[in-house]
Design a protein around this motif. Structure first.
Motif, PDB file in Angstrom:
ATOM      1  N   PRO A   8      -0.283  -8.071  -2.881  1.00 24.42           N
ATOM      2  CA  PRO A   8      -1.415  -8.830  -2.329  1.00 24.42           C
ATOM      3  C   PRO A   8      -2.572  -9.017  -3.310  1.00 24.42           C
ATOM      4  O   PRO A   8      -3.317 -10.004  -3.202  1.00 24.42           O
ATOM      5  CB  PRO A   8      -1.859  -7.977  -1.132  1.00 24.42           C
ATOM      6  CG  PRO A   8      -0.626  -7.257  -0.716  1.00 24.42           C
ATOM      7  CD  PRO A   8       0.124  -6.970  -1.986  1.00 24.42           C
ATOM      8  N   ARG A   9      -2.741  -8.100  -4.265  1.00 17.01           N
ATOM      9  CA  ARG A   9      -3.830  -8.268  -5.234  1.00 17.01           C
ATOM     10  C   ARG A   9      -3.422  -9.126  -6.435  1.00 17.01           C
ATOM     11  O   ARG A   9      -4.241  -9.377  -7.327  1.00 17.01           O
ATOM     12  CB  ARG A   9      -4.315  -6.895  -5.739  1.00 17.01           C
ATOM     13  CG  ARG A   9      -5.066  -6.077  -4.700  1.00 17.01           C
ATOM     14  CD  ARG A   9      -5.831  -4.924  -5.324  1.00 17.01           C
ATOM     15  NE  ARG A   9      -4.980  -3.995  -6.041  1.00 17.01           N
ATOM     16  CZ  ARG A   9      -4.329  -2.978  -5.486  1.00 17.01           C
ATOM     17  NH1 ARG A   9      -4.420  -2.781  -4.169  1.00 17.01           N
ATOM     18  NH2 ARG A   9      -3.570  -2.166  -6.206  1.00 17.01           N
ATOM     19  N   ALA A  31       0.842  -1.188   0.000  1.00 19.55           N
ATOM     20  CA  ALA A  31       0.000   0.000   0.000  1.00 19.55           C
ATOM     21  C   ALA A  31       0.876   1.236   0.000  1.00 19.55           C
ATOM     22  O   ALA A  31       1.683   1.446   0.892  1.00 19.55           O
ATOM     23  CB  ALA A  31      -0.907   0.002   1.232  1.00 19.55           C
ATOM     24  N   MET A  32       0.676   2.091  -0.994  1.00 25.00           N
ATOM     25  CA  MET A  32       1.484   3.293  -1.085  1.00 25.00           C
ATOM     26  C   MET A  32       0.981   4.317  -0.097  1.00 25.00           C
ATOM     27  O   MET A  32      -0.212   4.584   0.011  1.00 25.00           O
ATOM     28  CB  MET A  32       1.398   3.874  -2.504  1.00 25.00           C
ATOM     29  CG  MET A  32       2.013   2.997  -3.558  1.00 25.00           C
ATOM     30  SD  MET A  32       3.778   2.844  -3.344  1.00 25.00           S
ATOM     31  CE  MET A  32       4.266   4.550  -3.497  1.00 25.00           C
ATOM     32  N   SER A  33       1.890   4.940   0.628  1.00 25.64           N
ATOM     33  CA  SER A  33       1.505   6.008   1.530  1.00 25.64           C
ATOM     34  C   SER A  33       1.398   7.301   0.759  1.00 25.64           C
ATOM     35  O   SER A  33       1.976   7.473  -0.291  1.00 25.64           O
ATOM     36  CB  SER A  33       2.538   6.148   2.656  1.00 25.64           C
ATOM     37  OG  SER A  33       3.793   6.433   2.110  1.00 25.64           O
ATOM     38  N   SER A  34       0.637   8.226   1.275  1.00 26.64           N
ATOM     39  CA  SER A  34       0.486   9.501   0.594  1.00 26.64           C
ATOM     40  C   SER A  34       1.773  10.278   0.665  1.00 26.64           C
ATOM     41  O   SER A  34       2.616  10.082   1.542  1.00 26.64           O
ATOM     42  CB  SER A  34      -0.652  10.304   1.240  1.00 26.64           C
ATOM     43  OG  SER A  34      -0.381  10.512   2.606  1.00 26.64           O
ATOM     44  N   ALA A  35       1.930  11.206  -0.259  1.00 24.29           N
ATOM     45  CA  ALA A  35       3.164  11.977  -0.312  1.00 24.29           C
ATOM     46  C   ALA A  35       3.273  12.849   0.919  1.00 24.29           C
ATOM     47  O   ALA A  35       2.303  13.433   1.385  1.00 24.29           O
ATOM     48  CB  ALA A  35       3.182  12.840  -1.574  1.00 24.29           C
ATOM     49  N   PRO A  60       3.178 -12.760 -13.998  1.00 17.24           N
ATOM     50  CA  PRO A  60       3.086 -12.294 -12.605  1.00 17.24           C
ATOM     51  C   PRO A  60       3.853 -11.004 -12.341  1.00 17.24           C
ATOM     52  O   PRO A  60       3.356 -10.105 -11.656  1.00 17.24           O
ATOM     53  CB  PRO A  60       3.682 -13.466 -11.812  1.00 17.24           C
ATOM     54  CG  PRO A  60       3.418 -14.659 -12.673  1.00 17.24           C
ATOM     55  CD  PRO A  60       3.616 -14.170 -14.078  1.00 17.24           C
ATOM     56  N   GLY A  61       5.064 -10.884 -12.889  1.00 16.41           N
ATOM     57  CA  GLY A  61       5.845  -9.671 -12.676  1.00 16.41           C
ATOM     58  C   GLY A  61       5.268  -8.473 -13.388  1.00 16.41           C
ATOM     59  O   GLY A  61       5.322  -7.341 -12.879  1.00 16.41           O
ATOM     60  N   ARG A  62       4.692  -8.688 -14.584  1.00 18.31           N
ATOM     61  CA  ARG A  62       4.120  -7.572 -15.334  1.00 18.31           C
ATOM     62  C   ARG A  62       2.872  -7.022 -14.642  1.00 18.31           C
ATOM     63  O   ARG A  62       2.690  -5.817 -14.536  1.00 18.31           O
ATOM     64  CB  ARG A  62       3.775  -8.020 -16.766  1.00 18.31           C
ATOM     65  CG  ARG A  62       4.977  -8.417 -17.606  1.00 18.31           C
ATOM     66  CD  ARG A  62       6.004  -7.291 -17.657  1.00 18.31           C
ATOM     67  NE  ARG A  62       7.048  -7.543 -18.629  1.00 18.31           N
ATOM     68  CZ  ARG A  62       8.292  -7.874 -18.358  1.00 18.31           C
ATOM     69  NH1 ARG A  62       8.652  -8.045 -17.099  1.00 18.31           N
ATOM     70  NH2 ARG A  62       9.180  -8.040 -19.323  1.00 18.31           N
ATOM     71  N   VAL A  63       2.024  -7.903 -14.162  1.00 18.89           N
ATOM     72  CA  VAL A  63       0.809  -7.418 -13.509  1.00 18.89           C
ATOM     73  C   VAL A  63       1.134  -6.807 -12.142  1.00 18.89           C
ATOM     74  O   VAL A  63       0.413  -5.932 -11.655  1.00 18.89           O
ATOM     75  CB  VAL A  63      -0.244  -8.549 -13.410  1.00 18.89           C
ATOM     76  CG1 VAL A  63       0.073  -9.527 -12.290  1.00 18.89           C
ATOM     77  CG2 VAL A  63      -1.639  -7.979 -13.253  1.00 18.89           C
ATOM     78  N   TYR A  80       1.001  -1.950  -8.385  1.00 18.48           N
ATOM     79  CA  TYR A  80       1.676  -0.876  -7.664  1.00 18.48           C
ATOM     80  C   TYR A  80       1.341   0.490  -8.254  1.00 18.48           C
ATOM     81  O   TYR A  80       1.276   1.492  -7.538  1.00 18.48           O
ATOM     82  CB  TYR A  80       3.186  -1.112  -7.652  1.00 18.48           C
ATOM     83  CG  TYR A  80       3.608  -2.120  -6.607  1.00 18.48           C
ATOM     84  CD1 TYR A  80       3.634  -1.791  -5.257  1.00 18.48           C
ATOM     85  CD2 TYR A  80       3.977  -3.416  -6.967  1.00 18.48           C
ATOM     86  CE1 TYR A  80       4.007  -2.709  -4.290  1.00 18.48           C
ATOM     87  CE2 TYR A  80       4.349  -4.350  -6.018  1.00 18.48           C
ATOM     88  CZ  TYR A  80       4.366  -3.996  -4.675  1.00 18.48           C
ATOM     89  OH  TYR A  80       4.730  -4.922  -3.729  1.00 18.48           O
ATOM     90  N   LEU A  81       1.123   0.550  -9.563  1.00 14.03           N
ATOM     91  CA  LEU A  81       0.719   1.814 -10.174  1.00 14.03           C
ATOM     92  C   LEU A  81      -0.677   2.227  -9.705  1.00 14.03           C
ATOM     93  O   LEU A  81      -0.949   3.420  -9.513  1.00 14.03           O
ATOM     94  CB  LEU A  81       0.746   1.709 -11.700  1.00 14.03           C
ATOM     95  CG  LEU A  81       2.107   1.626 -12.371  1.00 14.03           C
ATOM     96  CD1 LEU A  81       1.977   1.827 -13.876  1.00 14.03           C
ATOM     97  CD2 LEU A  81       3.095   2.630 -11.801  1.00 14.03           C
TER      98      LEU A  81
END
Length: 365
Positions: A55-56, A13-17, A126-129, A134-135
């Motif tokens: 995780p997704r 999970a990306m944290s906010s800037a 798997p690596g491409r998805v 993450y995007l």
């Protein structure tokens, strides 16, 4: 203009800037790490997490070969038991790898047809998805990730496989422009689109005419992209690319407990044509050009991103981005097995403007 806030994330999970300026050093920062941008922080994954997919990611628990063979019978020819009793394929066999990809894309992502020409790059799904997951986290900045057909993305160097655009649409419903310098690659992607009704009207293709340009000639005046993505060619010459691919095959043989065999370039498992594997100056030069050109399209793109294969290429990227005065820079570390890859992301917009842009696009207001 303030210096960019450079952050590195290893958690899904990306944290906010955060606030601009130099962030505090996290407790998890490895003491031995001394080479880093002066505004960067480095977060290490917890022990045991580094080899995990997002995780997704549907492939986080490996391949379900019985299910794949049931939905894509052609795969049965290549599946065999390993010495440990599990099922697998020979990953040094290019046809086996391509067939596995076709099975994965059909079984998990609803593609009726997918194929690539002999010798074209055959990417591990798997690596491409993972990159796309993450995007999505990056775009929603810690909020709930949503599918949205209002999101537009640009895939630089889509290759003959087109997997980023295909997966991005099938998983998140994003609309894609996919570009490439090789007309034969674009012809093959168009063939895939033509044979999959779910892709038609959602992926458009553009050819890059200038082998020294990245965004120029591709991004048009009327375009607005929430995301750009790229897997740059990371070799600087054909010889270097061939040697790297041969090493990959030898490592696969060693991992199976076999003695390395003499392998010709025609039998390389993941393939790859010239523009897919190498360019003059390699990954470093490609990234430098991408960063320099991104400034001209700052108002048309919310986030610019690219994979960075070689860690030593991050520092010159940080330096180039700092000179441009970008608002935010993030580095996301991904690891599949023993391979570490990084996503470098940058935006010329403040967090407040990014959230406003994204929310307006998704709400349609």
């Amino acid at each position: 203009m303030p210096k960019p806030a450079i952050k590195t994330a290893a958690k899904p999970a990306m944290s906010s800037a955060g606030k601009r300026g130099k962030p505090s050093t996290p407790k998890s920062l490895a003491k031995s790490q001394t080479t880093k941008p002066k505004t960067a922080s480095k977060l290490k994954a917890k022990h045991g997490e580094q080899k995990r997919l997002h995780p997704r990611n549907l492939h986080i628990n490996g391949y379900d070969f019985p299910a794949l063979m049931a939905s894509y019978p052609k795969l049965k020819t290549f599946v065999r038991p390993t010495p440990y009793g599990a099922l697998s394929i020979d990953f040094a066999d290019p046809l086996a790898v391509k067939t596995l990809n076709a099975a994965l894309l059909q079984h998990h992502y609803g593609l009726a047809f997918w194929d690539i020409p002999k010798g074209a790059l055959c990417p591990p799904i798997p690596g491409r998805v993972d990159y796309l997951h993450y995007l999505a986290d990056l775009l929603f900045e810690g909020g709930k990730v949503k599918r949205s057909a209002a999101i537009h993305a640009l895939d630089i160097g889509t290759g003959a496989n087109g997997v980023y655009a295909i997966l991005g649409h099938q998983v998140y419903d994003w609309q894609f422009v996919a570009s490439d310098i090789n007309p034969q690659s674009l012809t093959n992607v168009q063939r895939i689109i033509d044979n999959n009704p779910s892709l038609q009207g959602h992926l458009s293709l553009r050819r890059q005419q200038d082998d020294k340009a990245v965004f120029k000639g591709i991004i048009q005046a009327s375009d607005r992209f929430e995301l750009t993505l790229c897997n740059p060619p990371f070799h600087g010459s054909l010889k270097e690319a061939s040697e790297g691919s041969l090493r990959k095959v030898r490592n696969l043989q060693l991992n199976r407990g076999e003695q390395p065999k003499a392998t010709s370039s025609a039998t390389l498992n993941f393939g790859g044509q010239a523009a897919e594997l190498w360019c003059q100056g390699g990954e470093k030069q490609f990234l430098t050009t991408m960063i320099r050109e991104s400034q001209a399209f700052a108002e048309q793109c919310l986030w610019f991103t690219s994979l960075v294969s070689k860690q030593e290429n991050l520092k010159p990227c940080y330096q180039a981005l700092e000179k441009l005065g970008v608002d935010t820079v993030k580095t996301i570390e991904m690891q599949q097995g023993n391979k570490v890859t990084r996503v470098l992301a940058w935006s010329f917009h403040s967090q407040a403007k990014r959230l406003q842009w994204r929310n307006q696009v998704i709400s349609g207001t």
